[in-house]
Each structure stands twice: as C-alpha cells, then as structure tokens.
Scaffold this active site. Structure first.
Site, PDB file in Angstrom:
ATOM      1  N   GLU A 168      -4.040  16.273   1.895  1.00 57.97           N
ATOM      2  CA  GLU A 168      -4.464  15.025   0.893  1.00 57.97           C
ATOM      3  C   GLU A 168      -5.795  15.347  -0.223  1.00 57.97           C
ATOM      4  OE1 GLU A 168      -4.980  11.386   0.765  1.00 57.97           O
ATOM      5  OE2 GLU A 168      -4.633  10.577   2.916  1.00 57.97           O
ATOM      6  N   LYS A 180      -4.025   2.241   8.614  1.00 55.78           N
ATOM      7  CA  LYS A 180      -5.671   0.706   8.747  1.00 55.78           C
ATOM      8  C   LYS A 180      -4.696  -0.501   9.108  1.00 55.78           C
ATOM      9  CE  LYS A 180      -7.279   2.160   5.313  1.00 55.78           C
ATOM     10  NZ  LYS A 180      -6.658   2.756   4.280  1.00 55.78           N
TER      11      LYS A 180
HETATM   12  N1  PSU Z   1      -6.048   5.831   4.005  1.00 57.01           N
HETATM   13  C1  PSU Z   1      -6.966   6.225   5.381  1.00 57.01           C
HETATM   14  N2  PSU Z   1      -8.070   6.316   3.661  1.00 57.01           N
HETATM   15  C2  PSU Z   1      -7.761   6.598   2.686  1.00 57.01           C
HETATM   16  C3  PSU Z   1      -6.179   6.478   2.813  1.00 57.01           C
HETATM   17  C4  PSU Z   1      -5.568   5.954   2.889  1.00 57.01           C
HETATM   18  O1  PSU Z   1      -7.946   6.364   6.228  1.00 57.01           O
HETATM   19  O2  PSU Z   1      -8.020   7.542   1.538  1.00 57.01           O
HETATM   20  C5  PSU Z   1      -6.023   6.743   0.624  1.00 57.01           C
HETATM   21  C6  PSU Z   1      -4.745   7.457   0.949  1.00 57.01           C
HETATM   22  O3  PSU Z   1      -5.105   8.476  -0.002  1.00 57.01           O
HETATM   23  C7  PSU Z   1      -3.912   6.642   0.608  1.00 57.01           C
HETATM   24  C8  PSU Z   1      -4.167   5.595  -0.051  1.00 57.01           C
HETATM   25  O4  PSU Z   1      -2.272   7.564   0.133  1.00 57.01           O
HETATM   26  O5  PSU Z   1      -5.122   5.897   0.717  1.00 57.01           O
HETATM   27  C9  PSU Z   1      -3.093   4.345  -0.617  1.00 57.01           C
HETATM   28  O6  PSU Z   1      -4.525   3.828  -2.027  1.00 57.01           O
HETATM   29  P1  PSU Z   1      -2.735   1.963  -2.011  1.00 57.01           P
HETATM   30  O7  PSU Z   1      -3.151   1.803  -0.792  1.00 57.01           O
HETATM   31  O8  PSU Z   1      -4.007   1.936  -2.960  1.00 57.01           O
HETATM   32  O9  PSU Z   1      -2.084   2.887  -2.871  1.00 57.01           O
END
Ligand code: PSU
Ligand code: MN
Length: 305
Positions: A24, A157
């Site tokens: 990603e 996380k």
């Molecule tokens: N977890 C991490 N670093 C990140 C992300 C998740 O440790 O950069 C990113 C990933 O791309 C994940 C996104 O898909 O955050 C999720 O964001 P949201 O909760 O806004 O969907």
C-alpha cells in the site's frame, strides 16, 4: 477508458504465475515520516525481490490507479502531499485527475482487480475507540468482506478498539489467522491479550486455506496476523504511557475522522523519541517477508493445479 494500469513487470509476473505481493501507499505517504518513508518504500520492494517475488506497490497517480510503481512514482508517493484514498475516493480522484495514496481497503480492491492474491501492510485499519458514538470504523474491514485477498498485518494498532475490530471481522466472515500464534498481535507489541480461534504455522498452510476459500466461492479476504518478534517489540509500559499522552493530544487538537490515524502515528513517533517508528518499520518488514513466503507458496500451489 482504462480503469487502471498494471506495470509491465507486474503484468508479466501475473501472466507467468510468478509470485506477486501488493504493497500500500498510505503507509508511505501518511504513516511514516520523510525521508524514512521513501527508504522504506524501496526497502519493502527489495525484501520481496530478494525472495524472487515481484512487488506491486499501488497508488492513484494523476487519476489513474497504478499497480506496480517505477522509481519516479515511488518518489512521488513519498514526497508529494497526496490525498489519503480509500475505495470510495478512487472515482473522484479519476474525475479530477488527482493523485492519492491508497489505504489497505483501496489497495486490496485494486490488487484483487489485477489478480493479485497476497498483500502486505503494517497494520490493518479497524474500529476506532469511541466508535459507539462516532461510527468510525475503517473501510478496510468492510472491503475485506468482499475482496478476495490475503492481507498480512501485525494486527491493528493499539490506538484502535482491538476486541471490537475482531468482533467486526467475525461478523463480516473474514478469517483471522494467527501466524504461528493464537494471540492477536497489537502492532508495536507482540501480544494484545486477545485470543484467536485459529493459528497456522507456515506459508504453505495459509496457501491451502486460501485455495479452500476460493473453492468455496465466498469471495472474502483473509487476515494473517503476524506478530513482531518479541525482542523487536516496543517496551509495553513505555507504549502505554505514550498512547495515553497521544489520546489527550488528539482530543485537545480536535482531530476526527480519517485524520485521526495519521495524527496519532505522527504524535506517537515524536513522543516516543522515534522508537515507535523503528518498531513500525521492523513489523512492516516482517510482514512483507511473510507475505513473500505466502505468495511463493500460492504460486507453487497453482502450478500444481
Ligand atoms: N496503520 C498504520 N499505518 C497506516 C495505516 C494503518 O500503522 O498508515 C493506514 C492504512 O493505510 C490503513 C488506513 O488502511 O491507515 C486506515 O485508515 P482509516 O482508519 O481512516 O480507514
Ligand atoms: Mn475512519
């Protein structure tokens, strides 16, 4: 109009049934600070190449979803201020010919469209703490319910609501498999305290589960939860201290919605004196490596028919 572009290298690997792993771009654009993000993007690709696996880093460039980036594209995702793009943002970026870094959801969707079956990330998005009031749940979860791809992640996380995330994955019929463990990892920490129903011990077993999942035609994805080795994890008490401060800072700054994850990650890197960043890189490398092993077994399984 082409809906997306596949690089020649990735297209050739797919056509010849050689292993491919999707990567990603949100982790590069929004999850890691410059200039370490650029080094990491190249390093993740190198880890795969050393395994004989073709990397397919995915991003939206000038409106076009691109599967497999060249070095100038990698430079762009690391150094331009790109929008954070989930699945629903892709058509709008197309209309505006704008660029975006793809989340797990958007990357999974595009990778599956291209025929890629394995994907490595750092941490999956999930249910945010307080979601009972805010409804803030990552589209990563609902996308995996309808997208046939195996995502290797170090759990979610610990800033998220881990048990709620596991419940939602159960509701969505997305298998969660501990890689050599029955305990769900907590990103920077090897253990979350939450038990999983299932564990598989190697990449070959994961590939067999993928084959059986495909044969049943459900069309959902699979989460492989791959803990960071204990000697590399963040000190748990320091982790707890920093997270408490980070939540207070996010509340004071009034951040909400999709800005929450990048805010917390950035804040935590600063408050931990950079330690959380090193652990983040280590767990991501570990996921890329395991995804490479799974993709290799997957190709071998397909070749056997
Ligand atoms: N977890 C991490 N670093 C990140 C992300 C998740 O440790 O950069 C990113 C990933 O791309 C994940 C996104 O898909 O955050 C999720 O964001 P949201 O909760 O806004 O969907
Ligand atoms: Mn959200």
């Amino acid at each position: 109009m082409t809906a997306f572009k596949i690089s020649d290298e990735v297209a050739a690997a797919l056509a010849e049934n050689r292993p491919v792993v999707a990567l990603e771009s949100t982790i590069i654009s929004h999850g890691l600070p410059r200039p370490r993000n650029h080094e990491a993007a190249l390093e993740f690709e190198d880890i795969l190449r050393a395994q004989g696996v073709t990397p397919a880093t995915i991003a939206i460039l000038d409106g076009v979803p691109q599967i497999g980036l060249d070095s100038s594209d990698v430079d762009r995702i690391a150094n331009e201020d790109l929008a954070k793009a989930s699945v629903r943002d892709i058509p709008i970026l197309a209309a505006k010919r704008a660029s975006g870094a793809t989340t797990v959801a958007a990357t999974a969707h595009l990778a599956a469209l291209a025929g890629i079956r394995v994907f490595a990330t750092g941490g999956l998005g999930g249910v945010h703490r307080g979601a009972i009031d805010t409804f803030d749940e990552s589209a990563d979860l609902s996308t995996l319910a309808v997208t046939p791809i195996t995502v290797v992640s170090a759990g979610v996380k610990s800033v998220l609501d881990i048990p709620a995330t596991l419940e939602r994955l159960e509701t969505l019929s997305v298998p969660v498999i501990g890689y050599g463990t029955k305990e769900f990892p907590a990103f920077w920490l090897t253990r979350s305290g939450y038990q999983l129903d299932w564990s598989l011990v190697n990449a070959e077993q994961i590939a067999l589960a993928m084959q059986a999942q495909d044969a049943l035609g459900h069309g959902q994805g699979m989460v492989v939860a791959n803990p960071i080795p204990e000697h590399l994890q963040w000190d748990p008490s320091e982790h707890d201290r920093v997270l408490e401060v980070a939540f207070k800072a996010a509340a004071a700054a009034g951040v909400s919605g999709k800005a929450v994850t990048p805010f917390l990650l950035g804040f935590i890197v600063g408050e931990s004196g950079g330690r959380s960043l090193e652990v983040n890189l280590d767990l991501a490398r570990n996921n890329v490596r395991v995804a490479g092993l799974i993709a290799t077994e997957w190709s071998a399984l397909k070749a056997r028919g």
